[in-house]
Write a protein that holds these residues in place. Structure first.
Motif: not given
Length: 158
Positions: A81-83, A104-110, A114-117
């Motif tokens: 959904e956030v791709r 850009r800050g919001y994009c970095a937050a997203v 999504i990369t945190d496992d």
């Protein structure tokens, strides 16, 4: 006691378990392992009647497996959904105004969300992703509300 073995088959582990049981000088009342089939079979043969159980971590991991799979599936759906972050970042290239920096800050937050496992079974990364994306969405809603309030106040002042 440790020994290098050519393989970890039940046939190879059985004599080692017998040797360990004889060397400790006390009765073996139970065995705890990761549940590998060859270890279970070796314990059954070398130490008949001695109970064998999974270590707590492996037991918890196995018990949590259905929950982990559901969480993983939810995470995959949330990520789908956030791709659209990259096209937004591309559209902002070359812009250095405040709004572009905020976006850009919001994009970095997203991206970060999504990369945190996590490490199963103790971390539900799908739930954590959901919470982080909700925090980003809530922040965007607050920004939108502030912008609408500012526009209303400017209209009322004129």
């Amino acid at each position: 006691m440790a020994r290098s073995l050519l393989s970890a088959t039940a046939k190879d582990l059985e004599p080692l378990l017998r040797e360990v049981a004889g060397a400790v000088g006390v009765p073996v009342l139970g065995v705890v392992s990761d549940g590998q089939t060859s270890i279970r079979r070796a314990v059954e043969r070398a130490l008949p009647g001695v109970p064998h159980q999974l270590c707590q971590f492996h037991f918890l991991r196995e018990a949590a497996h259905p929950v982990f799979e559901a969480d993983r599936h939810a995470k995959v759906r949330l990520k789908a959904e956030v791709r659209g972050v990259r096209p937004i970042e591309r559209a902002l290239e070359g812009q250095d105004d405040t709004a572009a920096e905020v976006a850009r800050g919001y994009c970095a937050a997203v991206r970060s969300a999504i990369t945190d496992d996590g490490r199963p079974p103790l971390a539900a990364s799908g739930l954590r992703l959901k919470a982080r994306l909700e925090a980003v969405a809530d922040s965007l809603d607050r920004v939108r509300e502030k912008g609408a309030a500012r526009r209303r106040s400017r209209i009322c002042a004129n």
